[in-house]
Design an enzyme around this catalytic site. Sequence first.
Site, PDB file in Angstrom:
ATOM      1  N   TRP A   1      -3.077  -2.630  -1.636  1.00  0.00           N
ATOM      2  CA  TRP A   1      -2.654  -3.968  -2.030  1.00  0.00           C
ATOM      3  C   TRP A   1      -3.383  -4.916  -1.088  1.00  0.00           C
ATOM      4  O   TRP A   1      -3.068  -4.981   0.102  1.00  0.00           O
ATOM      5  CB  TRP A   1      -1.138  -4.049  -1.873  1.00  0.00           C
ATOM      6  CG  TRP A   1      -0.554  -5.183  -2.602  1.00  0.00           C
ATOM      7  CD1 TRP A   1      -0.465  -5.334  -3.955  1.00  0.00           C
ATOM      8  CD2 TRP A   1       0.033  -6.326  -2.026  1.00  0.00           C
ATOM      9  NE1 TRP A   1       0.147  -6.510  -4.240  1.00  0.00           N
ATOM     10  CE2 TRP A   1       0.460  -7.143  -3.092  1.00  0.00           C
ATOM     11  CE3 TRP A   1       0.242  -6.760  -0.721  1.00  0.00           C
ATOM     12  CZ2 TRP A   1       1.073  -8.359  -2.881  1.00  0.00           C
ATOM     13  CZ3 TRP A   1       0.856  -7.975  -0.519  1.00  0.00           C
ATOM     14  CH2 TRP A   1       1.268  -8.767  -1.604  1.00  0.00           C
TER      15      TRP A   1
ATOM     16  N   ARG B   1       5.462  -0.104  -6.171  1.00  0.00           N
ATOM     17  CA  ARG B   1       5.357  -0.990  -5.003  1.00  0.00           C
ATOM     18  C   ARG B   1       4.280  -2.052  -5.191  1.00  0.00           C
ATOM     19  O   ARG B   1       4.208  -2.998  -4.416  1.00  0.00           O
ATOM     20  CB  ARG B   1       5.034  -0.172  -3.748  1.00  0.00           C
ATOM     21  CG  ARG B   1       6.071   0.889  -3.463  1.00  0.00           C
ATOM     22  CD  ARG B   1       5.670   1.705  -2.271  1.00  0.00           C
ATOM     23  NE  ARG B   1       5.991   1.027  -1.033  1.00  0.00           N
ATOM     24  CZ  ARG B   1       7.152   1.154  -0.403  1.00  0.00           C
ATOM     25  NH1 ARG B   1       8.072   1.935  -0.900  1.00  0.00           N
ATOM     26  NH2 ARG B   1       7.384   0.518   0.707  1.00  0.00           N
TER      27      ARG B   1
ATOM     28  N   HIS C   1      31.022 -38.403  -1.719  1.00  0.00           N
ATOM     29  CA  HIS C   1      30.822 -39.279  -2.878  1.00  0.00           C
ATOM     30  C   HIS C   1      31.363 -38.654  -4.166  1.00  0.00           C
ATOM     31  O   HIS C   1      30.929 -39.006  -5.254  1.00  0.00           O
ATOM     32  CB  HIS C   1      29.334 -39.616  -3.018  1.00  0.00           C
ATOM     33  CG  HIS C   1      28.818 -40.370  -1.831  1.00  0.00           C
ATOM     34  ND1 HIS C   1      29.146 -41.687  -1.587  1.00  0.00           N
ATOM     35  CD2 HIS C   1      28.053 -39.981  -0.789  1.00  0.00           C
ATOM     36  CE1 HIS C   1      28.582 -42.078  -0.456  1.00  0.00           C
ATOM     37  NE2 HIS C   1      27.914 -41.055   0.056  1.00  0.00           N
TER      38      HIS C   1
ATOM     39  N   GLU D   1      19.856 -22.605  -3.059  1.00  0.00           N
ATOM     40  CA  GLU D   1      19.440 -21.220  -3.268  1.00  0.00           C
ATOM     41  C   GLU D   1      20.601 -20.254  -2.976  1.00  0.00           C
ATOM     42  O   GLU D   1      20.807 -19.280  -3.708  1.00  0.00           O
ATOM     43  CB  GLU D   1      18.210 -20.915  -2.387  1.00  0.00           C
ATOM     44  CG  GLU D   1      17.683 -19.498  -2.451  1.00  0.00           C
ATOM     45  CD  GLU D   1      17.284 -19.011  -3.843  1.00  0.00           C
ATOM     46  OE1 GLU D   1      17.239 -19.817  -4.785  1.00  0.00           O
ATOM     47  OE2 GLU D   1      17.050 -17.810  -3.984  1.00  0.00           O
TER      48      GLU D   1
ATOM     49  N   LYS E   1      14.368 -10.679 -15.472  1.00  0.00           N
ATOM     50  CA  LYS E   1      13.518 -10.926 -14.304  1.00  0.00           C
ATOM     51  C   LYS E   1      12.445 -11.966 -14.603  1.00  0.00           C
ATOM     52  O   LYS E   1      12.092 -12.767 -13.763  1.00  0.00           O
ATOM     53  CB  LYS E   1      12.885  -9.598 -13.858  1.00  0.00           C
ATOM     54  CG  LYS E   1      12.090  -9.696 -12.572  1.00  0.00           C
ATOM     55  CD  LYS E   1      12.995  -9.968 -11.363  1.00  0.00           C
ATOM     56  CE  LYS E   1      12.214 -10.337 -10.128  1.00  0.00           C
ATOM     57  NZ  LYS E   1      13.022 -11.077  -9.163  1.00  0.00           N
TER      58      LYS E   1
ATOM     59  N   GLU F   1      24.527 -15.869  -9.540  1.00  0.00           N
ATOM     60  CA  GLU F   1      23.814 -14.865 -10.333  1.00  0.00           C
ATOM     61  C   GLU F   1      24.456 -13.488 -10.268  1.00  0.00           C
ATOM     62  O   GLU F   1      24.523 -12.800 -11.271  1.00  0.00           O
ATOM     63  CB  GLU F   1      22.373 -14.716  -9.807  1.00  0.00           C
ATOM     64  CG  GLU F   1      21.461 -15.851 -10.157  1.00  0.00           C
ATOM     65  CD  GLU F   1      20.067 -15.613  -9.596  1.00  0.00           C
ATOM     66  OE1 GLU F   1      19.909 -15.610  -8.363  1.00  0.00           O
ATOM     67  OE2 GLU F   1      19.140 -15.410 -10.384  1.00  0.00           O
TER      68      GLU F   1
ATOM     69  N   LYS G   1      22.164 -17.685  -5.718  1.00  0.00           N
ATOM     70  CA  LYS G   1      22.283 -16.234  -5.496  1.00  0.00           C
ATOM     71  C   LYS G   1      23.706 -15.781  -5.800  1.00  0.00           C
ATOM     72  O   LYS G   1      23.918 -14.782  -6.465  1.00  0.00           O
ATOM     73  CB  LYS G   1      21.948 -15.846  -4.042  1.00  0.00           C
ATOM     74  CG  LYS G   1      20.520 -15.909  -3.596  1.00  0.00           C
ATOM     75  CD  LYS G   1      19.604 -14.900  -4.224  1.00  0.00           C
ATOM     76  CE  LYS G   1      19.080 -15.352  -5.540  1.00  0.00           C
ATOM     77  NZ  LYS G   1      17.920 -16.085  -5.701  1.00  0.00           N
TER      78      LYS G   1
ATOM     79  N   CYS H   1       0.829  -1.202   0.000  1.00  0.00           N
ATOM     80  CA  CYS H   1       0.000   0.000   0.000  1.00  0.00           C
ATOM     81  C   CYS H   1       0.868   1.259   0.000  1.00  0.00           C
ATOM     82  O   CYS H   1       2.000   1.252   0.456  1.00  0.00           O
ATOM     83  CB  CYS H   1      -0.872   0.013   1.240  1.00  0.00           C
ATOM     84  SG  CYS H   1      -1.906  -1.432   1.362  1.00  0.00           S
TER      85      CYS H   1
ATOM     86  N   ASN I   1      -1.998   2.494   6.020  1.00  0.00           N
ATOM     87  CA  ASN I   1      -1.121   1.361   5.690  1.00  0.00           C
ATOM     88  C   ASN I   1      -0.861   0.592   6.979  1.00  0.00           C
ATOM     89  O   ASN I   1      -0.695   1.211   8.032  1.00  0.00           O
ATOM     90  CB  ASN I   1       0.244   1.845   5.185  1.00  0.00           C
ATOM     91  CG  ASN I   1       0.169   2.363   3.765  1.00  0.00           C
ATOM     92  OD1 ASN I   1      -0.872   2.310   3.135  1.00  0.00           O
ATOM     93  ND2 ASN I   1       1.290   2.875   3.283  1.00  0.00           N
ATOM     94  N   GLY I   2      -0.735  -0.715   6.885  1.00  0.00           N
ATOM     95  CA  GLY I   2      -0.436  -1.521   8.078  1.00  0.00           C
ATOM     96  C   GLY I   2      -1.606  -2.429   8.414  1.00  0.00           C
ATOM     97  O   GLY I   2      -2.457  -2.704   7.569  1.00  0.00           O
TER      98      GLY I   2
HETATM   99  C1  F6R Z   1      16.756 -16.419  -9.327  1.00  0.00           C
HETATM  100  C2  F6R Z   1      15.588 -16.136 -10.115  1.00  0.00           C
HETATM  101  C3  F6R Z   1      15.168 -17.122 -11.133  1.00  0.00           C
HETATM  102  C4  F6R Z   1      13.657 -17.336 -11.058  1.00  0.00           C
HETATM  103  C5  F6R Z   1      13.189 -18.251 -12.198  1.00  0.00           C
HETATM  104  C6  F6R Z   1      11.706 -18.545 -12.093  1.00  0.00           C
HETATM  105  O1  F6R Z   1      17.082 -15.376  -8.473  1.00  0.00           O
HETATM  106  O2  F6R Z   1      14.966 -15.123  -9.946  1.00  0.00           O
HETATM  107  O3  F6R Z   1      15.848 -18.323 -10.971  1.00  0.00           O
HETATM  108  O4  F6R Z   1      13.349 -17.892  -9.821  1.00  0.00           O
HETATM  109  O5  F6R Z   1      13.453 -17.637 -13.425  1.00  0.00           O
HETATM  110  O6  F6R Z   1      10.966 -17.381 -12.108  1.00  0.00           O
HETATM  111  P1  F6R Z   1       9.486 -17.338 -11.572  1.00  0.00           P
HETATM  112  O7  F6R Z   1       9.532 -17.611 -10.134  1.00  0.00           O
HETATM  113  O8  F6R Z   1       9.017 -15.955 -11.907  1.00  0.00           O
HETATM  114  O9  F6R Z   1       8.733 -18.392 -12.322  1.00  0.00           O
END
Ligand code: F6R
Length: 604
Positions: free
Chosen positions: A75, A27, A503, A480, A599, A487, A484, A2, A99-100
């Site tokens: 939101w 946002r 192994h 994960e 993204k 990437e 990170k 929000c 908000n909140g």
């Molecule tokens: C890693 C990352 C990607 C997404 C992947 C799936 O930081 O952002 O590995 O997780 O491309 O994306 P979504 O979750 O949007 O299907």
Amino acid sequence: MCGIVGYIGNKNTKEILLSGLKELEYRGYDSAGIAVLQNDNFQSYKAIGKLVNLEEKTKNFITDNFAIGIGHTRWATHGKPTELNAHPHTGESSYVVHNGIIENYAKLKKELIADGVRFLSQTDTEVIVHQFEKNLKSTSTAFDAFSKTIKKLEGTYAILLVTKSEKESIFFAKHGSPMLVGTNSENEKYFASSDAPLIGQCNDVNYFEDGDYGYVNIDELTIFDINGEKKEPIFTKLSQNKLSAQKDGFRFFMEKEIYEQGDVIADTLMGRLNDKEIIFDELDDSLFDGINEIKLCACGTSYHSALSATYLFERYAKIKTSVEIASEFRYRKPIMSKDTLFVVISQSGETADTLETLKMAKKVGLKTLVICNVDNSSMVRLADTCILTRAGVEKGVASTKAFATQVTIFWMMSLYIAQRRDSLGTKEISRQISLIRAIPTSVKVKDSLHERIKRLSKRYLHGHGFFFIGRDIFFPLALEGALKLKEISYLHAEGYPSGEMKHGPIALADPELFTIALLPQHLLYEKSKSNVEELSARDSTICAISALEFDKADDFIKISSHQDYMLEFFEMMVVVQLLSLEISVRLGNDVDMPRNLAKSVTVE
Ligand code: F6R
């Protein structure tokens, strides 16, 4: 998330409110509204969907002399994204934006209804304006009624309230949700929930502190603190850089998103649990009828969260669960049986491979569910049922808060299914729920922790590779963490089950092999420790992350002591996110837009 704006002055109030809301668009929101008091008259407009809808509705509304106005982008959390639930909310002669979360809203609402008040929305916010108008009847000034109202509220809030009983003021209060006020040489006053709407309008701003409340009019800004003592505003110069304003003072969106994980997880939980049970209003009671197996499908980070679900679902819900990488599943002619619930997980809801697996499942008639962050995305529209993660817009390409909210949903889902299958006792479910409530605190970034990681990061800029290792659900977290790092640092990193190193990969061990070891106190600690000792004995450089001191490590990142391994999971998640971030910063990389990555991956 929000957003709030407010304005007092002689300029075009409608335009100022709408352009302020536009600055907060990034946002994420699903409805918006404004209320303006001009010439003794209130005008209020609300619209669902994007701001263009509100612009269209207000196109003949003219504000050309002194006016006071408030605006909001909502939101949805309490109640669906409808026009009635959109802010501002109104009573007989006042409007409020908020908000909140008002935690005691149900109790207040009950009292107000008993007094004969009629509620129009399903929101928690509406109680504020009705409580205010109730108090007006027994206080000498409108501000007294407002102060009395604020004292009754429990929870978090940033509130702006305007009323005909005090036609030239805006009342405000802040507790736990951000808000600031700005002023300029023309004596105008601007409010907002973050810097961006104020840039270009004012140079001097006061950031409210928790517990602050008060009023502004054209001549004065009066603030009281949590104890009701009058205090002076502390004006600071506002940076005039819009992009940095959207980052709320953080260096990168990824950093901001790591820091806001506590808040977004609180949103993920909102309305979905009480002391005894998990509630997913969005799920039909019959969803699990005839279901003997759950199949999860996703890509990248979402795949890692899905992997974590396999541990939770089998452990707590006692239901057979498997997980697949979407791009693999598509082409391997999988057997899909009708007693399987098919679940796709996606931040964007648009990832081509994941979307395709959803289509395959639908085609053969499986029940389908999507866990997603973006409402109205392709997957949300296609799946039979959807649970929204409520992480808000994620701008950093490297996903952080989306992962955090996905795992939160999976933990809740495991209990939700356990309730239905009687696989956990009611006492254990209540215990787990109290742990879930502690997730937002466990992911709060402590300055000392961030500083330590910043300092350590300089020792991890070279070497011939990283292994992130963990056991059980800490294995997906290791995957994960490695993803990170890859990437955004462009260093080679792998996630591996701790017990599997011997192994094969242990052959790589030498001082230039960096092992990031996840050592939870409450899950297989001794076994994990032995695996790390094996690596240490072969001279691998070890960075251990644990609540318990570990003398075989070259570096040690101490997390808090938690009651349960899942809370350790969440704090360690923050550690690996920050470690990647700080390594990337030191290497001079573009943290928010790493090379070669997008993204949303809408191609296969
Ligand atoms: C890693 C990352 C990607 C997404 C992947 C799936 O930081 O952002 O590995 O997780 O491309 O994306 P979504 O979750 O949007 O299907």
